[in-house]
Design a protein around this motif. Sequence first.
Motif, short mmCIF file in Angstrom:
data_model
loop_
_atom_site.label_atom_id
_atom_site.label_comp_id
_atom_site.label_asym_id
_atom_site.label_seq_id
_atom_site.Cartn_x
_atom_site.Cartn_y
_atom_site.Cartn_z
N ILE A 1 -1.48 8.15 4.62
CA ILE A 1 -1.27 7.64 3.27
C ILE A 1 -2.39 6.66 2.94
O ILE A 1 -2.72 5.77 3.73
N TYR A 2 -2.96 6.83 1.75
CA TYR A 2 -3.95 5.90 1.23
C TYR A 2 -3.28 5.08 0.14
O TYR A 2 -2.61 5.61 -0.74
N GLY A 3 -3.46 3.76 0.23
CA GLY A 3 -2.93 2.88 -0.79
C GLY A 3 -3.73 1.60 -0.83
O GLY A 3 -4.59 1.36 0.01
N GLN B 1 -8.04 -0.45 7.76
CA GLN B 1 -8.81 -0.43 6.52
C GLN B 1 -9.91 0.59 6.74
O GLN B 1 -10.68 0.48 7.69
N PRO B 2 -9.98 1.62 5.87
CA PRO B 2 -10.99 2.66 6.08
C PRO B 2 -12.41 2.15 5.90
O PRO B 2 -12.67 1.32 5.03
N ASP B 3 -13.30 2.64 6.74
CA ASP B 3 -14.71 2.28 6.70
C ASP B 3 -15.38 3.07 5.58
O ASP B 3 -15.37 4.30 5.59
N ASN C 1 -6.00 -5.45 -3.84
CA ASN C 1 -6.88 -4.28 -4.01
C ASN C 1 -7.60 -3.87 -2.72
O ASN C 1 -8.60 -3.17 -2.77
N ARG C 2 -7.11 -4.30 -1.59
CA ARG C 2 -7.68 -3.89 -0.31
C ARG C 2 -7.22 -2.47 0.02
O ARG C 2 -6.03 -2.18 0.00
N ALA D 1 0.83 -1.21 0.00
CA ALA D 1 0.00 0.00 0.00
C ALA D 1 0.86 1.26 0.00
O ALA D 1 0.56 2.24 -0.69
N ILE D 2 1.95 1.24 0.75
CA ILE D 2 2.85 2.40 0.81
C ILE D 2 3.57 2.60 -0.53
O ILE D 2 3.71 3.72 -1.02
#
Length: 105
Positions: A61-63, A91-93, A68-69, A40-41
């Motif tokens: 940071i969003y990744g 993991q964002p809701d 694809n999670r 993700a990073i």
Amino acid sequence: MLENIQRCFAAEKVLYSKHARDEMEHDEFGEIRQQEVEHAIAGGKVIESYPDDAPYPSCLIYGRTSNNRPLHVVCAYAGDSDVTVIVTVYQPDPEKWLDFQRRKP
């Protein structure tokens, strides 16, 4: 800051806080593995910056993982020792985030 963080990951100069490890183990959407964080990073982007955080400035940071999670990783870059500190990972809701990148009003 993202480039420094990514470079630290590539050089294995990363420290995970106890809080980050706990969050990864007990995430509401399932355990998050270190390899997922690394992926993700590597392809991530900064969606929020926290320049006044102490002891080091940090960012969100969003990744996405190789599966694809979506992940959010709060990282601080310790420039004096050239190390990245992982503050938290989750993991964002989707109920709280638009496209996992902007907080819903």
